[in-house]
Write a protein that holds these residues in place. Sequence first.
Motif, mmCIF file in Angstrom:
data_model
loop_
_atom_site.group_PDB
_atom_site.id
_atom_site.type_symbol
_atom_site.label_atom_id
_atom_site.label_comp_id
_atom_site.label_asym_id
_atom_site.label_seq_id
_atom_site.Cartn_x
_atom_site.Cartn_y
_atom_site.Cartn_z
ATOM 1 N N MET A 128 0.833 -1.200 0.000
ATOM 2 C CA MET A 128 0.000 0.000 0.000
ATOM 3 C C MET A 128 0.869 1.252 0.000
ATOM 4 O O MET A 128 0.596 2.230 -0.718
ATOM 5 N N VAL A 129 1.923 1.240 0.791
ATOM 6 C CA VAL A 129 2.842 2.382 0.878
ATOM 7 C C VAL A 129 3.547 2.606 -0.465
ATOM 8 O O VAL A 129 3.697 3.749 -0.912
ATOM 9 N N ARG A 130 3.958 1.538 -1.104
ATOM 10 C CA ARG A 130 4.591 1.686 -2.426
ATOM 11 C C ARG A 130 3.609 2.315 -3.421
ATOM 12 O O ARG A 130 3.994 3.179 -4.223
ATOM 13 N N ASN A 131 2.364 1.871 -3.383
ATOM 14 C CA ASN A 131 1.353 2.423 -4.288
ATOM 15 C C ASN A 131 1.099 3.906 -4.002
ATOM 16 O O ASN A 131 0.924 4.708 -4.926
ATOM 17 N N MET A 132 1.068 4.261 -2.729
ATOM 18 C CA MET A 132 0.882 5.663 -2.349
ATOM 19 C C MET A 132 2.040 6.526 -2.850
ATOM 20 O O MET A 132 1.824 7.628 -3.377
ATOM 21 N N CYS A 133 3.241 6.040 -2.662
ATOM 22 C CA CYS A 133 4.414 6.794 -3.095
ATOM 23 C C CYS A 133 4.384 7.018 -4.603
ATOM 24 O O CYS A 133 4.644 8.131 -5.084
ATOM 25 N N GLU A 134 4.036 5.985 -5.336
ATOM 26 C CA GLU A 134 3.948 6.108 -6.792
ATOM 27 C C GLU A 134 2.918 7.164 -7.188
ATOM 28 O O GLU A 134 3.143 7.962 -8.106
ATOM 29 N N GLY A 135 1.797 7.193 -6.478
ATOM 30 C CA GLY A 135 0.769 8.186 -6.767
ATOM 31 C C GLY A 135 1.264 9.600 -6.513
ATOM 32 O O GLY A 135 1.011 10.514 -7.316
ATOM 33 N N LEU A 136 1.973 9.806 -5.415
ATOM 34 C CA LEU A 136 2.508 11.139 -5.112
ATOM 35 C C LEU A 136 3.560 11.568 -6.127
ATOM 36 O O LEU A 136 3.574 12.717 -6.576
ATOM 37 N N VAL A 137 4.418 10.651 -6.490
ATOM 38 C CA VAL A 137 5.462 10.968 -7.476
ATOM 39 C C VAL A 137 4.829 11.333 -8.815
ATOM 40 O O VAL A 137 5.299 12.253 -9.509
ATOM 41 N N ASN A 138 3.772 10.652 -9.187
ATOM 42 C CA ASN A 138 3.126 10.924 -10.478
ATOM 43 C C ASN A 138 2.594 12.353 -10.574
ATOM 44 O O ASN A 138 2.573 12.931 -11.668
ATOM 45 N N VAL A 139 2.156 12.923 -9.446
ATOM 46 C CA VAL A 139 1.625 14.286 -9.492
ATOM 47 C C VAL A 139 2.645 15.334 -9.063
ATOM 48 O O VAL A 139 2.399 16.534 -9.198
ATOM 49 N N ASP A 140 3.779 14.892 -8.539
ATOM 50 C CA ASP A 140 4.800 15.829 -8.046
ATOM 51 C C ASP A 140 6.191 15.267 -8.315
ATOM 52 O O ASP A 140 6.960 14.987 -7.402
ATOM 53 N N GLN A 141 6.498 15.105 -9.591
ATOM 54 C CA GLN A 141 7.747 14.480 -10.017
ATOM 55 C C GLN A 141 8.972 15.215 -9.481
ATOM 56 O O GLN A 141 10.023 14.602 -9.216
ATOM 57 N N ALA A 142 8.867 16.525 -9.301
ATOM 58 C CA ALA A 142 10.019 17.319 -8.846
ATOM 59 C C ALA A 142 10.498 16.891 -7.460
ATOM 60 O O ALA A 142 11.678 17.085 -7.121
ATOM 61 N N ASN A 143 9.623 16.297 -6.662
ATOM 62 C CA ASN A 143 9.992 15.882 -5.302
ATOM 63 C C ASN A 143 10.061 14.362 -5.161
ATOM 64 O O ASN A 143 9.880 13.823 -4.060
ATOM 65 N N LYS A 144 10.378 13.693 -6.241
ATOM 66 C CA LYS A 144 10.460 12.229 -6.268
ATOM 67 C C LYS A 144 11.426 11.697 -5.205
ATOM 68 O O LYS A 144 11.103 10.773 -4.460
#
Length: 291
Positions: A145-161
């Motif tokens: 679940m945490v991996r999926n959440m992180c991927e979602g955040l990165v997708n909308v905020d790539q600059a803070n990957k």
Amino acid sequence: MAKTRLACLVIIAALVLAILLPGCLQQTDEDRIGVAVTIMPQKEMVEAIGGDRIKVTVMVPPNASPHTYSPIPSQMAAVAEARLYFKVGSGVEFEIGHMDEITAQNKALEVVDCSQGIALIEGDEHEEGGKDPHIWLSPANAKQMVRNMCEGLVNVDQANKDYYEGRRDAYLARLDQLDLELKELFKGKEGSSFLVYHPAWAYFAKDYGINELAIEEAGKRPGPAGVVAVVNQARENGIRVVFVSPQFDSSSAKTIAEEIGGTVVSVDPLAENYIDNLRTVAGKLAQGLAQ
């Protein structure tokens, strides 16, 4: 003398910047990415990843049940401003009943399914599709679940990957440590059973080789014959503890506990402090296993 004065000014300026800069860099509410989650345990997970770059709305508040809760206007207003919705995705009744309403509030809302990559197990017949929705109560599932959440955040905020992935990895390490502790706790107890009112702990039980027995029948309080059957099963298994969740009526559990000469113990599957709560619950379950 002039050089000394200049050096002092530089030092003073540096000290002022050291005091003021962190406040200047801190994210304001307007800067933060609005995210919504369904249940309280997801809040700890997504905040562990997103830190001060996100602001979180929880749709099912403390002590409410995702089986029966409906969102209130202030929650829908927050969702209308959110960028991401992290749904559990495993058949939680709140999501089945309200996701269409939620996405209609915000056509730009990106919905991330936290159950992606998790194998669902069979649940009670009243569950949607016959699957058990309580995936978050397994540390192994929580990691996905945490991996999926992180991927979602990165997708909308790539600059803070890098920021998100670094925090993700730190939280995954905490989940790994929890898993090791629980494996040690239940070592030698494999095959033992515990009795719960609401069947929320099957994924947890599967992880550690123990068995969950439930009082509820298809999501409802058992009738007289059902109570007798549970009492007999508890006696046959040497069970003396009945575990209840604060979100559900525990009157049937108290009746059964009295019949078996046992006690009722509360364990919360929906607490916000996910890791600490699961550690506490595990200790209670280990003590309440059939002898």
